[in-house]
Design an enzyme around this catalytic site. Structure first.
Site, PDB file in Angstrom:
ATOM      1  N   CYS A 234      10.500  29.979 -14.719  1.00 41.31           N
ATOM      2  CA  CYS A 234       9.661  28.793 -14.505  1.00 41.31           C
ATOM      3  C   CYS A 234      10.510  27.583 -14.090  1.00 41.31           C
ATOM      4  O   CYS A 234      11.106  27.585 -13.025  1.00 41.31           O
ATOM      5  CB  CYS A 234       8.814  28.521 -15.740  1.00 41.31           C
ATOM      6  SG  CYS A 234       7.410  27.408 -15.389  1.00 41.31           S
TER       7      CYS A 234
ATOM      8  N   HIS B 133       5.177  33.419 -16.020  1.00 33.93           N
ATOM      9  CA  HIS B 133       5.486  33.658 -17.429  1.00 33.93           C
ATOM     10  C   HIS B 133       4.993  35.035 -17.869  1.00 33.93           C
ATOM     11  O   HIS B 133       4.034  35.163 -18.628  1.00 33.93           O
ATOM     12  CB  HIS B 133       4.840  32.584 -18.307  1.00 33.93           C
ATOM     13  CG  HIS B 133       5.505  31.252 -18.204  1.00 33.93           C
ATOM     14  ND1 HIS B 133       6.696  30.976 -18.825  1.00 33.93           N
ATOM     15  CD2 HIS B 133       5.141  30.129 -17.539  1.00 33.93           C
ATOM     16  CE1 HIS B 133       7.054  29.724 -18.566  1.00 33.93           C
ATOM     17  NE2 HIS B 133       6.130  29.190 -17.786  1.00 33.93           N
TER      18      HIS B 133
ATOM     19  N   GLU C 100       6.325  36.770 -19.933  1.00 37.83           N
ATOM     20  CA  GLU C 100       6.631  36.917 -21.364  1.00 37.83           C
ATOM     21  C   GLU C 100       5.543  36.354 -22.273  1.00 37.83           C
ATOM     22  O   GLU C 100       5.599  36.556 -23.491  1.00 37.83           O
ATOM     23  CB  GLU C 100       7.967  36.216 -21.678  1.00 37.83           C
ATOM     24  CG  GLU C 100       7.896  34.712 -21.850  1.00 37.83           C
ATOM     25  CD  GLU C 100       7.849  33.928 -20.543  1.00 37.83           C
ATOM     26  OE1 GLU C 100       7.835  32.680 -20.590  1.00 37.83           O
ATOM     27  OE2 GLU C 100       7.832  34.566 -19.461  1.00 37.83           O
TER      28      GLU C 100
ATOM     29  N   ARG D  80      -4.239  22.382 -26.751  1.00 42.05           N
ATOM     30  CA  ARG D  80      -3.293  21.273 -26.945  1.00 42.05           C
ATOM     31  C   ARG D  80      -3.564  20.142 -25.958  1.00 42.05           C
ATOM     32  O   ARG D  80      -3.625  18.965 -26.338  1.00 42.05           O
ATOM     33  CB  ARG D  80      -1.869  21.790 -26.766  1.00 42.05           C
ATOM     34  CG  ARG D  80      -0.777  20.724 -26.894  1.00 42.05           C
ATOM     35  CD  ARG D  80       0.506  21.197 -26.228  1.00 42.05           C
ATOM     36  NE  ARG D  80       0.338  21.350 -24.785  1.00 42.05           N
ATOM     37  CZ  ARG D  80       1.167  22.051 -24.009  1.00 42.05           C
ATOM     38  NH1 ARG D  80       2.198  22.694 -24.534  1.00 42.05           N
ATOM     39  NH2 ARG D  80       0.940  22.120 -22.707  1.00 42.05           N
TER      40      ARG D  80
END
Length: 312
Positions: free
Chosen positions: A142, A235, A237, A249
């Site tokens: 990223c 991403h 992961e 959030r």
């Protein structure tokens, strides 16, 4: 690939509950083999979550991996306890004379800053230069991918009108590249970023190859030096609920945020999450460990400094 990690690292128990095989350092000490040495430079604020994400993907293969957790010395982390950092993390000065088979540099929530404005930029540049000589293969994830491409090849990043947020369909430009062995023709990857790199800039640099991309999310994987440097903008992961937690959030902070694309059933945050990137993520990291590290790294780590480009 079972990981040789401290037996009291929080990720161990968390992943055992997910039925992920993790070998701790107590059991690993009974095996008489040379483990692969992989370092994780964790630039994320909540380090335990990121540790767990990457340990999950580095587990469950027949060889041993010894992992070192690294943090920036020039930046104080306020979202992870000092006790955890002191127990499990090393600084660059602790390992600068060492060689590693693999290195992963994570993303960081600093992408709207110019690179030189990031308070640990100079230290990161030193680590990236060190990695180019002392590490067989490095994954830049990223923001780190943008940072590496900028530092080594002058590739700029550009702000997006809206956050690229969701799970997007990708294709490999050359399915015969070893990183994609076993992949389906199309695969999904989560993205969460406010900036992008552009294909036209990358195509101007002969040393860079675009391995995979998305019509919606743009460039996904760029490779240089035959696989000694791999830049990944997404991403793979991420845990199933990561985008959900990011969405909640941002809503709680009243930040502009869209519902993550292609993520919830019927695009409804009240319904279940559709996990469609897990298999691809595991396979990609296993291919990296096998073809770009295990099959390519010298048996004697000190020989890594003389290693040329990888070609698999």
């Amino acid at each position: 690939m079972p990981l040789n990690i401290p037996h009291n690292l929080p990720a161990v128990e968390a992943l055992k509950k997910e039925n992920i095989f993790v070998m701790d350092d107590l059991r690993a000490s009974t095996q008489d083999i040379r483990p692969l040495k992989v370092a994780l430079l964790n630039l994320m604020p909540v380090k335990i979550v990121t540790e767990t994400d990457f340990v999950r993907l580095l587990s469950n293969s027949p060889l041993q991996v010894e992992i070192d957790l690294l943090k920036m010395q020039s930046h104080d982390s306020k979202n992870t306890s000092q006790e955890h950092l002191a127990t499990f993390y090393k600084n660059f000065n602790d390992i600068r004379k060492s060689n590693y088979d693999g290195l992963i540099i994570t993303g960081a929530p600093v992408e709207l800053l110019d690179f030189e404005e990031v308070n640990y930029w100079n230290e990161l540049v030193e680590i990236m230069d060190w990695a180019s000589r002392h590490v067989t293969s490095t994954l830049y994830i990223c923001w780190a991918a943008q940072a590496g491409l900028y530092h080594f090849y002058g590739i700029p990043k550009y702000p997006l009108r809206a956050k690229k947020f969701g799970v997007f369909k990708h294709t490999a430009n050359n399915p015969n590249v070893a990183l994609f062995r076993g992949f389906d023709d199309e695969f999904y990857v989560p993205h969460s970023r406010h900036t992008e790199i552009r294909k036209d800039d990358i195509l101007k640099v002969p040393a860079l190859s675009i391995l995979a991309e998305s019509t919606e999310a743009g460039v996904y994987i760029v490779m240089s030096r035959g696989g000694r440097e791999i830049f990944i903008t997404g991403h793979s992961e991420y845990a199933p609920d990561t985008l959900h937690r990011e969405y909640l959030r941002d809503l709680s902070k009243q930040l502009p945020i869209n519902i993550p694309a292609n993520y919830y059933t019927d695009n409804d945050p009240q319904k279940e999450i559709k996990v469609r990137w897990r298999a691809h993520g595991h396979l990609m990291f296993k291919n990296w460990l096998n073809y770009y590290i295990y099959q390519s790294t010298p048996y004697h780590p000190e020989e890594i400094e003389a290693l040329g480009d990888i070609h698999v």
